[in-house]
Motif scaffolding. Sequence first.
Motif, PDB file in Angstrom:
ATOM      1  N   PHE A 245       0.956  -1.101  -0.144  1.00  0.00           N
ATOM      2  CA  PHE A 245       0.150  -0.031   0.078  1.00  0.00           C
ATOM      3  C   PHE A 245       0.861   1.113   0.025  1.00  0.00           C
ATOM      4  CE2 PHE A 245      -4.669   0.176   0.507  1.00  0.00           C
ATOM      5  CZ  PHE A 245      -5.062  -1.050   0.116  1.00  0.00           C
ATOM      6  N   GLY A 246       0.664   2.081  -0.896  1.00  0.00           N
ATOM      7  CA  GLY A 246       1.386   3.294  -1.032  1.00  0.00           C
ATOM      8  C   GLY A 246       2.873   3.191  -1.179  1.00  0.00           C
ATOM      9  N   VAL A 247       3.127   2.283  -1.979  1.00  0.00           N
ATOM     10  CA  VAL A 247       4.788   1.849  -2.099  1.00  0.00           C
ATOM     11  C   VAL A 247       5.113   1.773  -3.590  1.00  0.00           C
ATOM     12  CG1 VAL A 247       6.464   0.905  -1.289  1.00  0.00           C
ATOM     13  CG2 VAL A 247       4.680   0.584   0.058  1.00  0.00           C
ATOM     14  N   ALA A 248       4.333   1.267  -4.297  1.00  0.00           N
ATOM     15  CA  ALA A 248       4.646   0.828  -5.637  1.00  0.00           C
ATOM     16  C   ALA A 248       5.067   2.051  -6.854  1.00  0.00           C
ATOM     17  CB  ALA A 248       3.683  -0.239  -6.202  1.00  0.00           C
ATOM     18  N   HIS A 249       4.238   3.182  -6.319  1.00  0.00           N
ATOM     19  CA  HIS A 249       4.591   4.217  -6.962  1.00  0.00           C
ATOM     20  C   HIS A 249       5.845   4.869  -6.837  1.00  0.00           C
ATOM     21  CE1 HIS A 249       1.873   5.740  -3.723  1.00  0.00           C
ATOM     22  NE2 HIS A 249       3.053   6.077  -3.455  1.00  0.00           N
ATOM     23  N   LEU A 250       6.538   4.587  -5.786  1.00  0.00           N
ATOM     24  CA  LEU A 250       7.958   4.970  -5.450  1.00  0.00           C
ATOM     25  C   LEU A 250       9.095   4.086  -6.323  1.00  0.00           C
ATOM     26  CD1 LEU A 250       7.513   5.248  -1.579  1.00  0.00           C
ATOM     27  CD2 LEU A 250       7.270   7.133  -3.350  1.00  0.00           C
ATOM     28  N   PHE A 251       8.604   3.202  -7.006  1.00  0.00           N
ATOM     29  CA  PHE A 251       9.581   2.352  -7.905  1.00  0.00           C
ATOM     30  C   PHE A 251       9.152   2.941  -9.246  1.00  0.00           C
ATOM     31  CE2 PHE A 251       8.230  -1.563  -5.117  1.00  0.00           C
ATOM     32  CZ  PHE A 251       8.673  -1.061  -4.045  1.00  0.00           C
ATOM     33  N   GLY A 252      10.317   3.522  -9.593  1.00  0.00           N
ATOM     34  CA  GLY A 252      10.422   3.768 -11.185  1.00  0.00           C
ATOM     35  C   GLY A 252      10.595   2.723 -11.841  1.00  0.00           C
ATOM     36  N   GLU A 253      10.463   2.839 -13.390  1.00  0.00           N
ATOM     37  CA  GLU A 253      10.414   1.924 -14.203  1.00  0.00           C
ATOM     38  C   GLU A 253      11.705   1.181 -14.161  1.00  0.00           C
ATOM     39  OE1 GLU A 253       7.787   0.475 -15.747  1.00  0.00           O
ATOM     40  OE2 GLU A 253       6.832   2.045 -14.731  1.00  0.00           O
TER      41      GLU A 253
ATOM     42  N   LEU B  21      -2.338 -10.473  -3.226  1.00  0.00           N
ATOM     43  CA  LEU B  21      -1.774  -8.995  -3.255  1.00  0.00           C
ATOM     44  C   LEU B  21      -2.769  -7.852  -2.998  1.00  0.00           C
ATOM     45  CD1 LEU B  21       0.722  -7.220  -4.186  1.00  0.00           C
ATOM     46  CD2 LEU B  21      -0.217  -7.339  -6.485  1.00  0.00           C
ATOM     47  N   ALA B  22      -2.626  -7.030  -1.922  1.00  0.00           N
ATOM     48  CA  ALA B  22      -3.245  -6.042  -1.777  1.00  0.00           C
ATOM     49  C   ALA B  22      -2.436  -4.727  -2.045  1.00  0.00           C
ATOM     50  CB  ALA B  22      -3.710  -6.076  -0.364  1.00  0.00           C
ATOM     51  N   LEU B  23      -2.923  -3.780  -3.081  1.00  0.00           N
ATOM     52  CA  LEU B  23      -2.103  -2.884  -3.333  1.00  0.00           C
ATOM     53  C   LEU B  23      -2.770  -1.520  -3.526  1.00  0.00           C
ATOM     54  CD1 LEU B  23       0.229  -3.142  -6.790  1.00  0.00           C
ATOM     55  CD2 LEU B  23      -1.565  -1.716  -6.720  1.00  0.00           C
ATOM     56  N   SER B  24      -2.120  -0.337  -3.250  1.00  0.00           N
ATOM     57  CA  SER B  24      -2.797   0.730  -3.407  1.00  0.00           C
ATOM     58  C   SER B  24      -1.576   1.535  -4.243  1.00  0.00           C
ATOM     59  CB  SER B  24      -3.223   1.403  -2.408  1.00  0.00           C
ATOM     60  OG  SER B  24      -2.152   2.175  -1.615  1.00  0.00           O
ATOM     61  N   HIS B  25      -1.910   2.906  -5.105  1.00  0.00           N
ATOM     62  CA  HIS B  25      -0.800   3.166  -6.203  1.00  0.00           C
ATOM     63  C   HIS B  25      -1.462   4.597  -6.548  1.00  0.00           C
ATOM     64  CE1 HIS B  25       1.792   3.627  -9.431  1.00  0.00           C
ATOM     65  NE2 HIS B  25       2.284   2.659  -9.317  1.00  0.00           N
ATOM     66  N   LEU B  26      -0.655   5.636  -6.489  1.00  0.00           N
ATOM     67  CA  LEU B  26      -0.835   7.095  -6.988  1.00  0.00           C
ATOM     68  C   LEU B  26      -1.054   6.887  -8.388  1.00  0.00           C
ATOM     69  CD1 LEU B  26       1.544   9.481  -5.331  1.00  0.00           C
ATOM     70  CD2 LEU B  26      -0.877   9.196  -4.535  1.00  0.00           C
ATOM     71  N   THR B  27      -2.173   7.743  -8.704  1.00  0.00           N
ATOM     72  CA  THR B  27      -2.733   7.983 -10.071  1.00  0.00           C
ATOM     73  C   THR B  27      -2.989   9.239 -10.475  1.00  0.00           C
ATOM     74  OG1 THR B  27      -3.780   6.930 -11.980  1.00  0.00           O
ATOM     75  CG2 THR B  27      -4.796   7.274  -9.919  1.00  0.00           C
ATOM     76  N   ASP B  28      -3.051   9.550 -11.894  1.00  0.00           N
ATOM     77  CA  ASP B  28      -3.616  10.927 -12.214  1.00  0.00           C
ATOM     78  C   ASP B  28      -4.764  10.726 -12.903  1.00  0.00           C
ATOM     79  OD1 ASP B  28      -2.395   9.769 -14.483  1.00  0.00           O
ATOM     80  OD2 ASP B  28      -1.113  11.534 -15.060  1.00  0.00           O
ATOM     81  N   GLU B  29      -5.266   9.579 -12.786  1.00  0.00           N
ATOM     82  CA  GLU B  29      -6.415   9.250 -13.428  1.00  0.00           C
ATOM     83  C   GLU B  29      -7.974   9.795 -13.048  1.00  0.00           C
ATOM     84  OE1 GLU B  29      -7.551   5.080 -15.169  1.00  0.00           O
ATOM     85  OE2 GLU B  29      -6.355   4.437 -13.646  1.00  0.00           O
ATOM     86  N   PHE B  30      -7.861  10.037 -11.884  1.00  0.00           N
ATOM     87  CA  PHE B  30      -9.283  10.766 -11.325  1.00  0.00           C
ATOM     88  C   PHE B  30      -8.996  12.119 -11.033  1.00  0.00           C
ATOM     89  CE2 PHE B  30      -8.387   6.552  -9.184  1.00  0.00           C
ATOM     90  CZ  PHE B  30      -9.057   5.670  -9.944  1.00  0.00           C
TER      91      PHE B  30
END
Length: 265
Positions: free
Chosen positions: A149-157, A178-187
């Motif tokens: 949660f709140g972590v994978a967006h800290l990983f660059g490609e 797998l429970a995941l949350s991720h920052l997005t600009d979709e909303f």
Amino acid sequence: MITRTLDLDRPSDARVHDYLLGGGSNFAADRALARRILAAAPSARLDALANRDCLRRMIRTCLEHGVDQFLDLGSGIPTAGGPHEIAPDSPVVCVDNEHLAATQGELLLSGSGNAAMVHADVRDPNAVLAAEPTRRLLDLDRPVAVLLFGVAHLFGEHHHPAEVIRGYTGALAPGSFLALSHLTDEFAPQQARDLLAALPGCPPPALRDRASLMSSLEGLEAVDPGAVPASDWRPDATSEDLRVTEPLSFALLARTPGRPNSPGS
Ligand SMILES: C[S@@+](CC[C@H](N)C(=O)[O-])C[C@H]1O[C@@H](n2cnc3c(N)ncnc32)[C@H](O)[C@@H]1O
């Protein structure tokens, strides 16, 4: 990378997040950055709280499906509302690479027989899975719920987030979650842009969209309702106060194949 000292002059993700959640384990530099983030993206605090609440509902869903051991990657400081409180009878291993999160986590969890902290970089699944607390507390022959949660967006490609995730899901027993949350600009695209602009000098988070993240999770089966804003993921009575009108992140619960029954959807 693992931080082994407390640098009070540089904000840290763990302590900024702690401030957003209303915690007390943060310092002037963390609060200054958090205030900049809130000025640029006013949804950030509610989004963080909604994510936490969504994690609670996902943990309960995992328990309902018989998965009762948790690996919390990028746990932050394991304070109130962490998995060890939501599932107090379950084994919980928290992992963070930040000095204060790890040392405070070790202290906070030291009295617990079934929760422990690992000071490690979650991008190294082999090291996390081989760590002594992981081997002692988690039975890797049974399904595990991996919380990201709140972590994978800290990983660059260049950190190959899909490979990191596969490093866990591929090593765990069939039927793991797998429970995941991720920052997005979709909303809320404008707030997301403003959020990035408020972070000069910090490694910018990767604002991925749901389709690109989902396509990298091949083999995993999303649990209904799929990837949605955290406050829309199976909301309950508690979630009503945490409805985010301009969400900055999405949340997803998915399961590895090979189990006898599908989770309820
Ligand atoms: C935004 S906070 C999320 C905390 C918690 N998972 C939650 O959702 O409430 C991100 C956390 O991930 C940790 N983190 C970031 N990159 C990491 C890495 N490569 N290895 C371990 N922890 C990491 C940070 O130190 C921070 O505590």
